[in-house]
Write a protein that holds these residues in place. Structure first.
Motif, PDB file in Angstrom:
ATOM      1  N   TYR A  93       0.834  -1.202   0.000  1.00 20.08           N
ATOM      2  CA  TYR A  93       0.000   0.000   0.000  1.00 20.08           C
ATOM      3  C   TYR A  93       0.870   1.255   0.000  1.00 20.08           C
ATOM      4  O   TYR A  93       0.620   2.201  -0.750  1.00 20.08           O
ATOM      5  N   GLU A  94       1.906   1.252   0.818  1.00 15.18           N
ATOM      6  CA  GLU A  94       2.804   2.407   0.890  1.00 15.18           C
ATOM      7  C   GLU A  94       3.544   2.619  -0.429  1.00 15.18           C
ATOM      8  O   GLU A  94       3.651   3.748  -0.922  1.00 15.18           O
ATOM      9  N   ALA A  95       4.043   1.542  -1.019  1.00 11.70           N
ATOM     10  CA  ALA A  95       4.752   1.655  -2.291  1.00 11.70           C
ATOM     11  C   ALA A  95       3.829   2.211  -3.381  1.00 11.70           C
ATOM     12  O   ALA A  95       4.223   3.088  -4.157  1.00 11.70           O
ATOM     13  N   THR A  96       2.596   1.730  -3.422  1.00 16.25           N
ATOM     14  CA  THR A  96       1.624   2.215  -4.403  1.00 16.25           C
ATOM     15  C   THR A  96       1.322   3.691  -4.169  1.00 16.25           C
ATOM     16  O   THR A  96       1.241   4.475  -5.111  1.00 16.25           O
ATOM     17  N   TYR A  97       1.174   4.064  -2.907  1.00 13.38           N
ATOM     18  CA  TYR A  97       0.898   5.460  -2.577  1.00 13.38           C
ATOM     19  C   TYR A  97       2.008   6.364  -3.102  1.00 13.38           C
ATOM     20  O   TYR A  97       1.742   7.363  -3.767  1.00 13.38           O
ATOM     21  N   THR A 102       3.989  10.589  -6.486  1.00 11.82           N
ATOM     22  CA  THR A 102       5.178  11.273  -6.994  1.00 11.82           C
ATOM     23  C   THR A 102       5.296  11.266  -8.506  1.00 11.82           C
ATOM     24  O   THR A 102       6.319  11.640  -9.035  1.00 11.82           O
ATOM     25  N   LYS A 103       4.238  10.824  -9.188  1.00  7.31           N
ATOM     26  CA  LYS A 103       4.274  10.852 -10.649  1.00  7.31           C
ATOM     27  C   LYS A 103       4.324  12.293 -11.128  1.00  7.31           C
ATOM     28  O   LYS A 103       3.576  13.138 -10.629  1.00  7.31           O
TER      29      LYS A 103
END
Length: 110
Positions: A93-97, A102-103
């Motif tokens: 979840y954190e990695a996806t967030y 940050t895109k």
């Protein structure tokens, strides 16, 4: 008979707060006498004790406990399915967030 007023724990004293503030770090503690700051830690400690420590006792060596604690922390922080975030592991979840947060934004300015 009145009980004496207890002084706040050391981590709420002015010196550590000044040190953190000097380094630009905000202390993540609640105000003195409020239990909200400890609620998450107490809940996590309860899960840790009932899920790992109590069921596997008696522990034979400190190394056994250290390894079990490291494995439990890895499971808790990285691999357990967390219902409040869509039954995905916290690390995922954190990695996806951060990937979506940050895109770079496409703009029309030149």
């Amino acid at each position: 008979m009145r009980r004496p007023v207890e002084s706040p724990p050391q981590y709420t004293s002015f010196k550590p707060a000044e040190h953190l503030n000097g380094d630009g770090i905000a202390a993540s503690i609640g105000s003195v006498g409020d239990a909200y700051g400890n609620a998450l830690m107490e809940s996590t400690t309860g899960l840790y004790k009932t899920g790992l420590i109590k069921p596997q006792r008696p522990w034979r060596t400190l190394s056994e406990v250290e390894l079990a604690c490291a494995e439990w922390a890895d499971w808790y922080n990285c691999r357990r399915l967390h219902g409040e975030i869509g039954r995905v592991p916290p690390a995922e979840y954190e990695a996806t967030y951060y990937l979506t947060a940050t895109k770079p934004q496409v703009g029309t300015e030149i």
